[in-house]
Design a protein around this motif. Sequence first.
Motif, mmCIF file in Angstrom:
data_model
loop_
_atom_site.group_PDB
_atom_site.id
_atom_site.type_symbol
_atom_site.label_atom_id
_atom_site.label_comp_id
_atom_site.label_asym_id
_atom_site.label_seq_id
_atom_site.Cartn_x
_atom_site.Cartn_y
_atom_site.Cartn_z
ATOM 1 N N ASP A 1 -103.032 19.609 20.473
ATOM 2 C CA ASP A 1 -103.066 20.290 21.775
ATOM 3 C C ASP A 1 -101.703 20.284 22.459
ATOM 4 O OD1 ASP A 1 -105.780 20.900 21.553
ATOM 5 O OD2 ASP A 1 -106.377 18.981 22.442
ATOM 6 N N GLU A 2 -100.868 19.325 22.118
ATOM 7 C CA GLU A 2 -99.512 19.270 22.665
ATOM 8 C C GLU A 2 -98.504 19.935 21.729
ATOM 9 O OE1 GLU A 2 -98.749 15.135 23.325
ATOM 10 O OE2 GLU A 2 -100.267 14.975 24.915
ATOM 11 N N LEU A 3 -98.770 19.848 20.433
ATOM 12 C CA LEU A 3 -97.802 20.335 19.451
ATOM 13 C C LEU A 3 -97.697 21.859 19.424
ATOM 14 C CD1 LEU A 3 -95.822 19.539 17.238
ATOM 15 C CD2 LEU A 3 -97.713 19.734 15.610
ATOM 16 N N ILE A 4 -98.815 22.556 19.462
ATOM 17 C CA ILE A 4 -98.785 24.019 19.394
ATOM 18 C C ILE A 4 -97.988 24.607 20.558
ATOM 19 C CG2 ILE A 4 -100.202 26.108 19.524
ATOM 20 C CD1 ILE A 4 -102.316 24.617 17.880
ATOM 21 N N PRO A 5 -98.262 24.223 21.815
ATOM 22 C CA PRO A 5 -97.429 24.761 22.906
ATOM 23 C C PRO A 5 -95.952 24.366 22.771
ATOM 24 C CG PRO A 5 -99.420 23.767 23.796
ATOM 25 C CD PRO A 5 -99.367 23.428 22.333
ATOM 26 N N TYR A 6 -95.694 23.162 22.269
ATOM 27 C CA TYR A 6 -94.317 22.722 22.096
ATOM 28 C C TYR A 6 -93.570 23.632 21.105
ATOM 29 C CZ TYR A 6 -90.347 20.019 20.428
ATOM 30 O OH TYR A 6 -89.085 19.629 20.056
ATOM 31 N N ILE A 7 -94.188 23.920 19.978
ATOM 32 C CA ILE A 7 -93.547 24.766 18.966
ATOM 33 C C ILE A 7 -93.293 26.165 19.528
ATOM 34 C CG2 ILE A 7 -93.881 25.886 16.726
ATOM 35 C CD1 ILE A 7 -95.428 23.318 15.886
ATOM 36 N N LYS A 8 -94.288 26.721 20.216
ATOM 37 C CA LYS A 8 -94.102 28.050 20.807
ATOM 38 C C LYS A 8 -92.998 28.029 21.859
ATOM 39 C CE LYS A 8 -98.729 29.917 20.079
ATOM 40 N NZ LYS A 8 -99.920 30.473 20.737
ATOM 41 N N ASP A 9 -92.985 27.007 22.688
ATOM 42 C CA ASP A 9 -91.951 26.907 23.720
ATOM 43 C C ASP A 9 -90.561 26.807 23.108
ATOM 44 O OD1 ASP A 9 -93.797 27.063 25.749
ATOM 45 O OD2 ASP A 9 -93.846 24.902 26.157
ATOM 46 N N GLU A 10 -90.430 26.048 22.028
ATOM 47 C CA GLU A 10 -89.134 25.926 21.363
ATOM 48 C C GLU A 10 -88.673 27.267 20.800
ATOM 49 O OE1 GLU A 10 -86.976 23.183 21.193
ATOM 50 O OE2 GLU A 10 -88.379 22.592 22.775
ATOM 51 N N LEU A 11 -89.609 28.043 20.302
ATOM 52 C CA LEU A 11 -89.256 29.369 19.793
ATOM 53 C C LEU A 11 -88.851 30.295 20.939
ATOM 54 C CD1 LEU A 11 -89.022 30.877 17.163
ATOM 55 C CD2 LEU A 11 -91.412 31.505 17.346
ATOM 56 N N TYR A 12 -89.576 30.230 22.057
ATOM 57 C CA TYR A 12 -89.216 31.046 23.219
ATOM 58 C C TYR A 12 -87.881 30.607 23.828
ATOM 59 C CZ TYR A 12 -93.880 33.168 23.340
ATOM 60 O OH TYR A 12 -95.022 33.861 23.031
ATOM 61 N N LYS A 13 -87.549 29.323 23.744
ATOM 62 C CA LYS A 13 -86.276 28.830 24.288
ATOM 63 C C LYS A 13 -85.078 29.480 23.582
ATOM 64 C CE LYS A 13 -87.612 24.291 26.005
ATOM 65 N NZ LYS A 13 -87.495 22.833 25.798
ATOM 66 N N LEU A 14 -85.290 29.902 22.346
ATOM 67 C CA LEU A 14 -84.193 30.567 21.623
ATOM 68 C C LEU A 14 -83.824 31.891 22.286
ATOM 69 C CD1 LEU A 14 -85.316 29.876 17.949
ATOM 70 C CD2 LEU A 14 -83.562 28.672 19.278
ATOM 71 N N ASN A 15 -84.715 32.441 23.118
ATOM 72 C CA ASN A 15 -84.415 33.667 23.869
ATOM 73 C C ASN A 15 -83.342 33.425 24.931
ATOM 74 O OD1 ASN A 15 -86.352 35.127 22.479
ATOM 75 N ND2 ASN A 15 -87.900 34.891 24.062
ATOM 76 N N GLU A 16 -83.194 32.176 25.366
ATOM 77 C CA GLU A 16 -82.327 31.867 26.506
ATOM 78 C C GLU A 16 -80.851 31.766 26.147
ATOM 79 O OE1 GLU A 16 -83.998 28.264 28.073
ATOM 80 O OE2 GLU A 16 -85.905 29.249 28.578
ATOM 81 N N GLY A 17 -80.518 31.639 24.877
ATOM 82 C CA GLY A 17 -79.121 31.475 24.481
ATOM 83 C C GLY A 17 -78.293 32.726 24.736
ATOM 84 N N ARG A 18 -77.011 32.542 24.818
ATOM 85 C CA ARG A 18 -76.102 33.670 25.019
ATOM 86 C C ARG A 18 -75.803 34.339 23.686
ATOM 87 N NH1 ARG A 18 -74.094 34.244 30.014
ATOM 88 N NH2 ARG A 18 -74.153 32.441 31.372
ATOM 89 N N GLY A 19 -75.474 35.610 23.746
ATOM 90 C CA GLY A 19 -75.121 36.343 22.527
ATOM 91 C C GLY A 19 -76.358 36.791 21.772
ATOM 92 N N ASP A 20 -76.142 37.031 20.486
ATOM 93 C CA ASP A 20 -77.253 37.491 19.652
ATOM 94 C C ASP A 20 -78.293 36.390 19.480
ATOM 95 O OD1 ASP A 20 -76.106 39.979 19.305
ATOM 96 O OD2 ASP A 20 -75.088 39.428 17.437
#
Length: 166
Positions: free
Chosen positions: A82-101
């Motif tokens: 229940d904690e791991l699934i949201p964590y994995i999704k959040d980590e993938l969405y965090k990649l949207n925040e970086g600069r550049g490509d």
Amino acid sequence: MKQRIFIYLFIFSILLVLFQYVNSKRVYEDLTNRLDKKSERIEAFKDSLDVIQDMFLEVSHFNLDRNEDAISYFEDEGYNIDELIPYIKDELYKLNEGRGDHPIIPYGSSEGRKMMINTVKMLNHKWIIADFSDGEFWGEIFLTYEITEDKLLKFNLVESFLYPFD
């Protein structure tokens, strides 16, 4: 005279009982017909519900939330699903925040925009599919992921495509 009154009362009573019987019979038949119609409607709803349930099971077949083997894999590793699934999704969405490509999406974006992952679906304990867009172009990616011994999350792009544009 008293006999006539009794005869009239008797006839009146019989007519009243007969009226009550006929009326009750009509009410009973009407309620039975309504109940039959509602039963038919309920059966139609049950049939529709069965169809929808079958469709749901088919659509959710490749879904981590419903994959007992994948869930057992994570639980055996000591993770709370229940904690791991949201964590994995959040980590993938965090990649949207970086600069550049985008570090995972292998396509460039249109001018002044950035490719971003929009929707993530975890298929099992190793695979993810996701869609991405920059508001003008869009596509989908197939990723593998793993949690290393150091508890680090690693994503690996396996396949991608960009929908054709005009």
